[in-house]
Scaffold this motif. Structure first.
Motif, mmCIF file in Angstrom:
data_model
loop_
_atom_site.group_PDB
_atom_site.id
_atom_site.type_symbol
_atom_site.label_atom_id
_atom_site.label_comp_id
_atom_site.label_asym_id
_atom_site.label_seq_id
_atom_site.Cartn_x
_atom_site.Cartn_y
_atom_site.Cartn_z
ATOM 1 N N GLU A 94 29.137 5.790 -62.882
ATOM 2 C CA GLU A 94 28.177 6.533 -62.064
ATOM 3 C C GLU A 94 28.775 6.912 -60.705
ATOM 4 N N GLU A 95 29.554 6.003 -60.127
ATOM 5 C CA GLU A 95 30.220 6.288 -58.844
ATOM 6 C C GLU A 95 31.126 7.516 -58.980
ATOM 7 N N VAL A 96 31.866 7.571 -60.062
ATOM 8 C CA VAL A 96 32.780 8.693 -60.301
ATOM 9 C C VAL A 96 31.992 9.983 -60.539
ATOM 10 N N THR A 149 20.587 -0.256 -64.690
ATOM 11 C CA THR A 149 21.848 -0.983 -64.500
ATOM 12 C C THR A 149 21.615 -2.239 -63.663
ATOM 13 N N GLU A 150 22.673 -3.033 -63.537
ATOM 14 C CA GLU A 150 22.596 -4.223 -62.671
ATOM 15 C C GLU A 150 22.284 -3.813 -61.232
ATOM 16 N N ARG A 151 22.891 -2.701 -60.804
ATOM 17 C CA ARG A 151 22.667 -2.206 -59.441
ATOM 18 C C ARG A 151 21.183 -1.854 -59.240
ATOM 19 N N ASP A 152 20.603 -1.197 -60.251
ATOM 20 C CA ASP A 152 19.172 -0.863 -60.172
ATOM 21 C C ASP A 152 18.337 -2.127 -59.991
ATOM 22 N N ARG A 153 18.709 -3.171 -60.760
ATOM 23 C CA ARG A 153 17.934 -4.416 -60.694
ATOM 24 C C ARG A 153 18.058 -5.058 -59.321
ATOM 25 N N ILE A 200 23.320 -3.417 -69.305
ATOM 26 C CA ILE A 200 22.526 -2.222 -68.996
ATOM 27 C C ILE A 200 21.435 -2.113 -70.050
ATOM 28 N N THR A 201 20.213 -1.993 -69.590
ATOM 29 C CA THR A 201 19.113 -1.897 -70.547
ATOM 30 C C THR A 201 18.649 -0.451 -70.668
ATOM 31 N N THR A 202 18.011 -0.158 -71.791
ATOM 32 C CA THR A 202 17.489 1.196 -71.982
ATOM 33 C C THR A 202 15.982 1.185 -71.776
ATOM 34 N N ILE A 203 15.473 2.327 -71.363
ATOM 35 C CA ILE A 203 14.043 2.422 -71.049
ATOM 36 C C ILE A 203 13.420 3.478 -71.944
ATOM 37 N N ALA A 204 12.483 3.063 -72.777
ATOM 38 C CA ALA A 204 11.815 4.022 -73.663
ATOM 39 C C ALA A 204 10.576 4.573 -72.966
ATOM 40 N N MET A 248 15.091 -5.580 -56.157
ATOM 41 C CA MET A 248 14.736 -6.899 -55.585
ATOM 42 C C MET A 248 14.698 -6.876 -54.063
ATOM 43 N N LEU A 249 15.256 -5.821 -53.440
ATOM 44 C CA LEU A 249 15.341 -5.790 -51.973
ATOM 45 C C LEU A 249 13.971 -5.603 -51.332
#
Ligand code: FMN
Length: 239
Positions: free
Chosen positions: A144-146, A230-234, A47-51, A238-239
């Motif tokens: 996040e799902e929870v 997150t990986e899901r965001d990435r 998971i990367t952070t975004i400044a 791509m879709l």
């Protein structure tokens, strides 16, 4: 000081040197192949952070003190019920105490909804330090799902694999109300006693504050979902 530890992982190494192998393995180890144990930590790295580009940083670093007697840690420890129970036992438990009941070990949307339905005061997203069912998901990947399933009705706490202030930041950004720490405290204690525990907690707090500063978050409530990817965001992008 030349031999001063600079992060939690260094305390783990020191604890390894200080403890008999059997004891170290008990504290540091997980279930079976230890897949989930590694994943709890590794999933944070993905998971990367975004400044932000520009942000007014006035009033920066307003985290409540975590080490004094007004600490939230003590009340969280008191509030956290750590036992194996069936859903039907919760009703009984509620009938014999006025204490807040928190369920620890929630990893799915379904269990989160059930926990809200049975009326507990809060839940802890946890796989018990990856010491039970190996190959269950890393906790940060299901947080996040929870959180979505709970929909703000009760507090969602989080533990598993937190080793850096950036990990705390990521869990808060994904909706955790608070983050709990397991092994780092044990490693600090084994390595340097009470001082080691204080250092571990202080390092995590310092690292969190630095992450907040660099991410343009003057206070904890300024940490939002938009601060992490997150990986899901990435995959979705791509879709
Ligand atoms: C030696 C050890 C014993 C533990 N025993 C229990 C337990 O009996 N019940 C439980 O719910 N969690 C237990 N845990 C899990 C912790 O309460 C906590 O959820 C976990 O350690 C957090 O993950 P972390 O160590 O990666 O920070 C244990 C953890 C360790 C390291």
């Amino acid at each position: 000081m030349a031999d001063e530890q600079v992060n939690v992982n260094e305390f783990q190494q020191l604890a390894k040197e200080a403890l008999p192998k059997m004891n170290y393995d008990f504290y540091a180890g997980g279930a079976e192949d230890q897949y989930t144990l590694k994943e709890n930590v590794e999933a944070f790295r993905r998971i990367t952070t975004i400044a932000p580009q520009l942000k007014n940083l006035e009033g920066l670093l307003t985290i409540e003190p975590a080490l004094d007697n007004g600490s939230n840690l003590e009340s969280y420890a008191k509030e956290t019920l750590d036992a194996s129970l069936c859903w039907k036992d919760i009703e009984w438990l509620k009938s014999i105490t006025n204490l807040p009941i928190l369920i620890k070990g929630i990893l799915t949307r379904e269990d989160a909804i059930k926990a809200v339905e049975v009326g507990v005061a809060g839940i802890v997203v946890s796989n018990h330090g990856a010491r039970q069912l190996d190959y269950c998901p890393a906790t940060i990947t299901v947080l996040e799902e929870v959180v979505h399933a709970v929909g703000g009705k009760i507090p969602v706490l989080f533990d598993g694999g937190v080793r850096r202030g950036t990990d705390v930041f990521k869990a808060l950004a994904l909706g955790a109300q608070a983050v709990l720490i397991g092994r780092p405290v044990i490693f600090g204690l084994a390595a340097k006693g009470e001082y080691g525990v204080r250092r571990v907690l202080q390092m995590l707090k310092d690292e969190l504050e630095l992450t907040m500063a660099l991410s343009g978050c003057p206070s904890v409530k300024d940490i939002t979902r938009s601060h992490v990817r997150t990986e899901r965001d990435r995959l979705i992008s791509m879709l």
